[in-house]
Enzyme design. Structure first.
Site, PDB file in Angstrom:
ATOM      1  CD  GLU A  17       2.743  -4.441   0.528  1.00  0.00           C
ATOM      2  OE1 GLU A  17       2.173  -4.869  -0.498  1.00  0.00           O
ATOM      3  OE2 GLU A  17       3.415  -3.386   0.538  1.00  0.00           O
ATOM      4  CG  ASP A  73       6.505  -2.154   4.935  1.00  0.00           C
ATOM      5  OD1 ASP A  73       5.317  -2.414   5.194  1.00  0.00           O
ATOM      6  OD2 ASP A  73       7.109  -2.654   3.965  1.00  0.00           O
TER       7      ASP A  73
END
Length: 503
Positions: free
Chosen positions: A202, A137
């Site tokens: 994250e 991400d």
């Protein structure tokens, strides 16, 4: 009597000086000797032979990273804005580009998007497995107009590959997968289990990704000798009094907590204000917190940092750092003058949000502010909250921790004397040559914290050289990675896996 006193003082000072000089003489270098390592690049993953695609190996590596940057795997603060199709499409891309990885390693999916791969070792080794981490991400784009190339273009020029995630953290992810694919094609198998965790959130605390993976592995009895995740980098010219680049390996990370200050007071017309107003009291509270910070300290990660780098500095610096227990206050005061080094030794405060008032001629009855703390080892969230309350010392201002925001205590401190730290140190030297390696503390939070209870040591390091200007690209505009740096990353992970195997 005076003469005896002078002799006594002189003798004491002489003994102190001898002790300090002895400390400096025993302040030896912790660097692995390059002459004992094979630093020649004998890895042929950049073979110039054309593939079936008609491209060279290097051209394929570059195109693979470029394509990965085109997927809008964005983590939003509000997960309702996330678009699953981009993450699922990214999964398909990985499986298409790395067929050996996804056919030979055991794959598990967590929370629909995070991936855990297990490369089973071929021997019954007494060693525990290793975990290597990266995340798919990326953070959202603030202003598209500030980019020289579109942030999801994956544009390639003669020197760089451009796009959101080029540094944080798709370059690491793709480099790891490239290294595994290469090693599988060469017939390599590790002698112990190696796990690879690829998180999907994250940038939004990792609670649905690596936190879930860690809980699952804990329930299965898995315990790691080492976890290696993103973190510190190789810097050149940022650390003063050193003439070589420095690779900092994070052995700890600071804690994180945000607190809301809520001030309630009388409302009314702005033409007749009281001596104290809601916004005025809140402003005074913020100023008080900024002026009265929590005390600094030379914590173990900072001491380790100077123990590794101090011997490489000038004689004057070596003298002071080898006697840090005596010059502790002076060293702390020196570090506290710079925002970057100050953050190494103290818990920091940053007011980030303030709200209050609806109209220019009305005194609001309520005003709020959010202050963010990055917490050093030795402090904790509860201690920070008590400090805020006692510093403000105002019954009209209440303090509460934001529970819907990221929250983490300071991490444990990993060993610099473990075989695993030696592996990382050795690998850095093999790949990057004549640079300095040092443990240190990273100021941000990583997903590796979710594995603290099931790992012996956690190290946070990205194998890439960055300048202070380059660091501003992380979460900023014009994020890009040099082609040479990306190739070095792949080389690092190949060496790392081989060194894990040889240990």
């Amino acid at each position: 009597m005076v003469k005896k006193f002078i002799i006594f003082i002189s003798l004491g000072l002489s003994v102190l000086m001898v002790w300090m000089l002895w400390n400096m003489s025993s302040f030896y270098s912790k660097q692995i000797n390059l002459s004992n390592l094979n630093t020649s690049n004998n890895i042929d993953f950049l073979s110039k032979e054309k593939r079936l695609s008609g491209l060279s190996a290097k051209e394929e590596l570059i195109l693979n990273l470029s394509e990965s940057l085109k997927y809008k795997t964005i983590s939003y603060q509000d997960s309702n804005y996330s678009e699953p199709i981009h993450f699922l499409s990214f999964h398909k891309f990985l499986e298409r580009v790395y067929p050996k990885v996804f056919s030979h390693l055991k794959k598990r999916i967590f929370s629909n998007y995070s991936i855990l791969l297990k490369w089973e070792g071929v021997n019954n080794t007494p060693h525990n497995p290793i975990l290597v981490m990266a995340h798919m991400d990326v953070v959202p784009i603030d202003n598209y107009d500030n980019w020289d190339n579109p942030p999801f273009s994956g544009n390639i020029d003669n020197e760089y590959i451009w796009g959101r995630g080029a540094l944080d953290d798709k370059s690491s992810l793709i480099a790891i997968l490239e290294s595994i694919e290469y090693l599988l094609n060469s017939g390599f198998s590790p002698n112990r289990d190696i796990y690879f965790a690829i998180g999907h959130d994250e940038e939004n605390s990792g609670m649905k990704g690596n936190a879930v993976i860690a809980d699952s592995l804990a329930s299965e009895g898995v315990y790691f000798d080492m976890v290696i995740d993103e973190g510190s980098v190789i810097t050149d010219g940022i650390i003063p009094n050193l003439d070589k680049p420095v690779a900092v390996v994070g052995i700890a990370e600071k804690g994180y907590a945000s607190f809301e200050l809520i001030c309630n007071h009388e409302s009314g017309h702005s033409s007749m204000p009281n001596d104290e107003t809601t916004i005025g009291m809140l402003a005074k509270a913020i100023v008080a917190l900024e002026k009265n910070k929590m005390p600094p300290e030379l914590t173990n990660p900072v001491i380790s940092f100077f123990n590794f780098l101090g011997p490489e500095m000038s004689m004057q610096d070596r003298f002071f750092l080898s006697n840090s227990s005596f010059f502790r206050t002076s060293i702390i005061n020196n570090l506290d003058t710079n925002p970057i080094t100050s953050a190494m030794v103290r818990t920091t405060i940053a007011p980030t949000i303030i709200n209050g008032g609806l109209k220019s001629n009305i005194l609001p009855s309520t005003a709020t502010a959010v202050v963010n703390y990055r917490i050093r080892q030795g402090d904790n969230i509860e201690k920070v909250k008590k400090h805020i309350i006692s510093t403000i010392n105002n019954d009209l201002i209440s303090v509460r921790q934001l529970k819907n925001d990221l929250s983490a205590e300071p991490s444990k401190v990993s060993s610099t004397k473990s075989p695993e730290f030696h592996i990382v140190h050795k690998t850095i030297k093999e790949v990057f040559g004549d640079i300095l390696v040092s443990p240190g503390m990273i100021l941000a939070t990583t997903d590796s914290r979710h594995y603290q209870n099931i790992s012996k040591n956690i190290y946070r390091f990205m194998p890439i050289k960055l300048s202070s200007n380059d660091l501003s690209m992380i979460h900023g505009s014009n994020e890009k990675i040099s082609i040479d740096s990306y190739i070095k990353m792949i080389e690092f992970y190949i060496h790392l896996i081989k060194n894990i195997h040889a240990s």
